[in-house]
Design an enzyme around this catalytic site. Structure first.
Site, PDB file in Angstrom:
ATOM      1  N   LYS A   1     -54.795 -20.460 -34.000  1.00 20.98           N
ATOM      2  CA  LYS A   1     -53.974 -21.293 -33.109  1.00 20.98           C
ATOM      3  C   LYS A   1     -53.482 -22.532 -33.856  1.00 20.98           C
ATOM      4  CE  LYS A   1     -53.184 -20.895 -29.241  1.00 20.98           C
ATOM      5  NZ  LYS A   1     -52.065 -20.195 -28.572  1.00 20.98           N
TER       6      LYS A   1
ATOM      7  N   ARG B   1     -73.532 -18.349 -29.712  1.00 24.12           N
ATOM      8  CA  ARG B   1     -72.340 -17.915 -30.447  1.00 24.12           C
ATOM      9  C   ARG B   1     -72.360 -18.562 -31.835  1.00 24.12           C
ATOM     10  NH1 ARG B   1     -67.119 -20.074 -27.568  1.00 24.12           N
ATOM     11  NH2 ARG B   1     -67.002 -18.065 -26.510  1.00 24.12           N
TER      12      ARG B   1
ATOM     13  N   TYR C   1     -60.234 -17.784 -33.864  1.00 17.48           N
ATOM     14  CA  TYR C   1     -59.246 -18.031 -32.799  1.00 17.48           C
ATOM     15  C   TYR C   1     -58.636 -19.421 -32.973  1.00 17.48           C
ATOM     16  CZ  TYR C   1     -57.593 -19.722 -28.250  1.00 17.48           C
ATOM     17  OH  TYR C   1     -56.840 -20.311 -27.256  1.00 17.48           O
ATOM     18  N   ALA C   2     -59.497 -20.422 -33.039  1.00 17.21           N
ATOM     19  CA  ALA C   2     -59.025 -21.814 -33.123  1.00 17.21           C
ATOM     20  C   ALA C   2     -58.216 -22.045 -34.395  1.00 17.21           C
ATOM     21  CB  ALA C   2     -60.223 -22.767 -33.062  1.00 17.21           C
TER      22      ALA C   2
ATOM     23  N   VAL D   1     -76.028 -16.590 -20.975  1.00 11.45           N
ATOM     24  CA  VAL D   1     -75.596 -17.979 -21.240  1.00 11.45           C
ATOM     25  C   VAL D   1     -75.989 -18.292 -22.688  1.00 11.45           C
ATOM     26  CG1 VAL D   1     -75.993 -20.405 -20.648  1.00 11.45           C
ATOM     27  CG2 VAL D   1     -75.866 -18.695 -18.829  1.00 11.45           C
TER      28      VAL D   1
ATOM     29  N   ILE E   1     -52.897 -17.823 -17.781  1.00  9.12           N
ATOM     30  CA  ILE E   1     -52.093 -19.046 -17.616  1.00  9.12           C
ATOM     31  C   ILE E   1     -50.599 -18.697 -17.551  1.00  9.12           C
ATOM     32  CG2 ILE E   1     -51.581 -21.340 -18.564  1.00  9.12           C
ATOM     33  CD1 ILE E   1     -54.266 -21.086 -20.137  1.00  9.12           C
TER      34      ILE E   1
ATOM     35  N   ASN F   1     -60.203 -26.262 -21.674  1.00  8.60           N
ATOM     36  CA  ASN F   1     -60.675 -24.997 -21.076  1.00  8.60           C
ATOM     37  C   ASN F   1     -60.129 -24.836 -19.665  1.00  8.60           C
ATOM     38  OD1 ASN F   1     -62.572 -24.971 -23.330  1.00  8.60           O
ATOM     39  ND2 ASN F   1     -63.597 -23.411 -22.091  1.00  8.60           N
TER      40      ASN F   1
ATOM     41  N   THR G   1     -54.239 -25.370 -28.185  1.00  7.41           N
ATOM     42  CA  THR G   1     -55.525 -25.496 -27.484  1.00  7.41           C
ATOM     43  C   THR G   1     -56.342 -26.684 -28.007  1.00  7.41           C
ATOM     44  OG1 THR G   1     -57.706 -24.432 -27.316  1.00  7.41           O
ATOM     45  CG2 THR G   1     -56.330 -23.706 -29.107  1.00  7.41           C
ATOM     46  N   ASP G   2     -57.245 -27.173 -27.173  1.00 10.14           N
ATOM     47  CA  ASP G   2     -58.139 -28.268 -27.617  1.00 10.14           C
ATOM     48  C   ASP G   2     -59.079 -27.795 -28.726  1.00 10.14           C
ATOM     49  OD1 ASP G   2     -59.781 -26.637 -26.048  1.00 10.14           O
ATOM     50  OD2 ASP G   2     -60.677 -28.287 -24.906  1.00 10.14           O
ATOM     51  N   GLU G   3     -59.232 -26.462 -28.852  1.00 14.72           N
ATOM     52  CA  GLU G   3     -60.183 -25.954 -29.849  1.00 14.72           C
ATOM     53  C   GLU G   3     -59.747 -26.252 -31.280  1.00 14.72           C
ATOM     54  OE1 GLU G   3     -62.178 -22.403 -29.337  1.00 14.72           O
ATOM     55  OE2 GLU G   3     -62.078 -22.434 -27.161  1.00 14.72           O
TER      56      GLU G   3
ATOM     57  N   GLY H   1     -71.270 -20.619 -34.856  1.00 12.78           N
ATOM     58  CA  GLY H   1     -70.358 -21.777 -35.002  1.00 12.78           C
ATOM     59  C   GLY H   1     -69.939 -22.389 -33.670  1.00 12.78           C
TER      60      GLY H   1
HETATM   61  N1  LIG Z   1     -57.617 -20.011 -21.336  1.00 12.69           N
HETATM   62  C1  LIG Z   1     -57.817 -21.205 -21.831  1.00 12.69           C
HETATM   63  O1  LIG Z   1     -58.820 -21.844 -21.543  1.00 12.69           O
HETATM   64  C2  LIG Z   1     -56.789 -21.834 -22.750  1.00 12.69           C
HETATM   65  C3  LIG Z   1     -56.914 -23.199 -23.081  1.00 12.69           C
HETATM   66  C4  LIG Z   1     -55.956 -23.780 -23.914  1.00 12.69           C
HETATM   67  C5  LIG Z   1     -54.915 -23.015 -24.419  1.00 12.69           C
HETATM   68  N2  LIG Z   1     -54.827 -21.696 -24.101  1.00 12.69           N
HETATM   69  C6  LIG Z   1     -53.699 -20.919 -24.650  1.00 12.69           C
HETATM   70  O2  LIG Z   1     -52.890 -20.534 -23.558  1.00 12.69           O
HETATM   71  C7  LIG Z   1     -52.292 -19.258 -23.823  1.00 12.69           C
HETATM   72  C8  LIG Z   1     -52.612 -18.301 -22.700  1.00 12.69           C
HETATM   73  O3  LIG Z   1     -54.022 -18.160 -22.592  1.00 12.69           O
HETATM   74  P1  LIG Z   1     -54.665 -17.208 -21.462  1.00 12.69           P
HETATM   75  O4  LIG Z   1     -56.071 -17.606 -21.313  1.00 12.69           O
HETATM   76  O5  LIG Z   1     -53.774 -17.174 -20.289  1.00 12.69           O
HETATM   77  O6  LIG Z   1     -54.587 -15.798 -22.233  1.00 12.69           O
HETATM   78  P2  LIG Z   1     -54.814 -14.316 -21.720  1.00 12.69           P
HETATM   79  O7  LIG Z   1     -55.694 -13.670 -22.741  1.00 12.69           O
HETATM   80  O8  LIG Z   1     -55.226 -14.278 -20.290  1.00 12.69           O
HETATM   81  O9  LIG Z   1     -53.345 -13.687 -21.798  1.00 12.69           O
HETATM   82  C9  LIG Z   1     -52.682 -13.450 -23.008  1.00 12.69           C
HETATM   83  C10 LIG Z   1     -51.420 -12.651 -22.675  1.00 12.69           C
HETATM   84  O10 LIG Z   1     -50.695 -12.444 -23.903  1.00 12.69           O
HETATM   85  C11 LIG Z   1     -50.313 -11.077 -24.002  1.00 12.69           C
HETATM   86  N3  LIG Z   1     -50.250 -10.718 -25.426  1.00 12.69           N
HETATM   87  C12 LIG Z   1     -51.276 -10.647 -26.317  1.00 12.69           C
HETATM   88  N4  LIG Z   1     -50.820 -10.259 -27.523  1.00 12.69           N
HETATM   89  C13 LIG Z   1     -49.478 -10.096 -27.392  1.00 12.69           C
HETATM   90  C14 LIG Z   1     -48.441  -9.724 -28.292  1.00 12.69           C
HETATM   91  N5  LIG Z   1     -48.719  -9.410 -29.573  1.00 12.69           N
HETATM   92  N6  LIG Z   1     -47.176  -9.666 -27.833  1.00 12.69           N
HETATM   93  C15 LIG Z   1     -46.881  -9.965 -26.536  1.00 12.69           C
HETATM   94  N7  LIG Z   1     -47.830 -10.305 -25.632  1.00 12.69           N
HETATM   95  C16 LIG Z   1     -49.107 -10.378 -26.061  1.00 12.69           C
HETATM   96  C17 LIG Z   1     -51.420 -10.318 -23.264  1.00 12.69           C
HETATM   97  O11 LIG Z   1     -50.983  -9.026 -22.848  1.00 12.69           O
HETATM   98  C18 LIG Z   1     -51.697 -11.255 -22.101  1.00 12.69           C
HETATM   99  O12 LIG Z   1     -50.852 -10.995 -21.014  1.00 12.69           O
HETATM  100  C19 LIG Z   1     -52.804 -18.820 -25.183  1.00 12.69           C
HETATM  101  O13 LIG Z   1     -51.851 -19.131 -26.167  1.00 12.69           O
HETATM  102  C20 LIG Z   1     -54.070 -19.639 -25.355  1.00 12.69           C
HETATM  103  O14 LIG Z   1     -54.363 -19.855 -26.729  1.00 12.69           O
HETATM  104  C21 LIG Z   1     -55.739 -21.082 -23.285  1.00 12.69           C
END
Ligand SMILES: NC(=O)c1ccc[n+]([C@@H]2O[C@H](COP(=O)([O-])OP(=O)(O)OC[C@H]3O[C@@H](n4cnc5c(N)ncnc54)[C@H](O)[C@@H]3O)[C@@H](O)[C@H]2O)c1
Length: 340
Positions: A149, A268, A145-146, A201, A12, A174, A121-123, A270
């Site tokens: 966050k 998984r 994780y949740a 799955v 993202i 998601n 996150t929604d989680e 929980g």
């Molecule tokens: N993917 C989803 O469905 C989703 C949904 C809601 C919220 N989010 C939130 O959005 C954000 C991005 O999610 P994503 O899926 O793109 O994640 P991702 O796992 O694809 O990317 C995470 C990035 O953070 C970097 N990173 C990790 N630890 C680090 C640290 N200690 N210092 C600096 N950089 C670090 C990684 O190198 C990577 O580039 C997260 O905070 C996640 O909780 C994700």
């Protein structure tokens, strides 16, 4: 304007960096390049005059101070993000997701930055059988994780309540789209289907998720960062609620791969059954509208992207030892005991 984006080399984060550059914003991207970070995600913009990349850890106050020099605000996405990994080893999640957020908040407070957007996150809400979560509903995270966050989400809010920092929080659902690391449901299914390998799955596959396109998620984060009210939380829904098994079957159909590749494996621990978000606040107060609401069409496009971009994902799964090791640990035994 100049903004520090953390985790910009992730899924993202790369959409956020590209969006901000397209809006004329100067971007500093601080990313540790963990197994999930990929410089290829930002190849087209790496020489952009308004873009600067710093490799560093959000838990390191020195790296954060250097990256935040002269910025107006922070959009914080860097995190350990995979639920299954958090169940196998929670420590990295507590460290990066909670401590890293604290380090960034301290820097924002010291510098009195104009805004701090925390990407939650929604989680954090946990599972809901019927209806949809509102921002004011209780939070009941069920996995490390949740929970990490949520810890960071509430810590960020406390910097608003205590110090008056302009903190805005988004809780997105998601997310899917091109450039997602192959451990998550959609890219994992696509890649294994392309290789005609068994597709794990969880449980009966009938867990429901609300799918949001990464481009819309990035737009919502930026909208909240720039127009959101200080101290407020905004749910971001994709209005795309589907069962996991629906997604998996659609992908197989798109790739003309047989359903017999599906293996129902031990669920998984929980595992939340259903996530659903009420996003009226974001739409009403900030005028936000999805630009990619058609999940069928966007899923087809996402599948096409992985078909056309083997050069992006083949090295990731071939050379990324962390990915191989994780897959074996997570699914090895489950696949041996699976059923079709
Ligand atoms: N993917 C989803 O469905 C989703 C949904 C809601 C919220 N989010 C939130 O959005 C954000 C991005 O999610 P994503 O899926 O793109 O994640 P991702 O796992 O694809 O990317 C995470 C990035 O953070 C970097 N990173 C990790 N630890 C680090 C640290 N200690 N210092 C600096 N950089 C670090 C990684 O190198 C990577 O580039 C997260 O905070 C996640 O909780 C994700």
């Amino acid at each position: 304007m100049k903004v520090l984006v953390t985790g910009g080399c992730g899924f993202i984060g790369s959409y956020v960096v590209k969006l901000l550059l397209a809006e004329g914003v100067r971007v500093v991207n601080l990313d540790k390049l963990t197994y999930a970070g990929n410089l290829a995600n930002l190849r087209e913009v790496e020489r952009h005059p308004k873009y600067r990349f710093i490799r560093g850890d959000v838990c390191d106050p020195g790296a954060v101070a250097k990256a935040a020099r002269g910025v107006d605000g922070i959009v914080h996405l860097a995190a350990e993000t995979h639920v299954d990994r958090s169940i196998l080893s929670p420590g990295a999640f507590v460290r990066t997701d909670m401590l890293g957020t604290y380090v960034l908040l301290e820097e924002a407070r010291k510098q009195r930055l104009k805004f701090f957007a925390y990407v939650s996150t929604d989680e954090v809400y946990g599972s809901i059988a019927r209806g949809k979560f509102r921002e004011t509903d209780p939070t009941r995270p069920t996995n490390p994780y949740a929970a990490s966050k949520l810890g960071a989400d509430r810590l960020a809010h406390s910097y608003f309540a205590t110090y008056g920092l302009k903190v805005v929080i988004t809780r997105g659902s998601n997310t899917y789209g091109p450039r997602q690391f192959p451990e998550k449901l959609i890219p994992l299914t696509i890649i294994r289907a392309l290789q005609r390998q068994p597709i794990p799955v969880y449980g009966d596959g009938r867990q429901r998720r609300d799918w949001l396109h990464a481009e819309d998620h990035a737009r919502a984060i930026w909208r909240a960062a720039t127009r959101g009210r200080a101290g407020e939380t905004y749910n971001v829904s994709g209005h795309g609620e589907r069962e996991n098994i629906w997604m998996v079957r659609k992908i197989l159909a798109e790739l003309h791969a047989p359903d017999s590749l599906i293996r129902f494996v031990r669920d998984r621990e929980g595992h939340d059954r259903r996530y659903a978000l009420e996003d009226g606040k974001l739409r009403r107060d900030l005028g936000f509208r999805l630009s990619r609401p058609d999940i069928g069409r966007e899923l087809r496009r996402t599948v096409r992207w992985y078909v056309d971009n083997r050069r992006w994902w083949e090295p990731v799964i071939r050379r990324n030892a962390a990915f191989k090791e994780y897959f074996k640990k997570q699914y090895g035994d489950r696949l041996r005991r699976s059923r079709s």
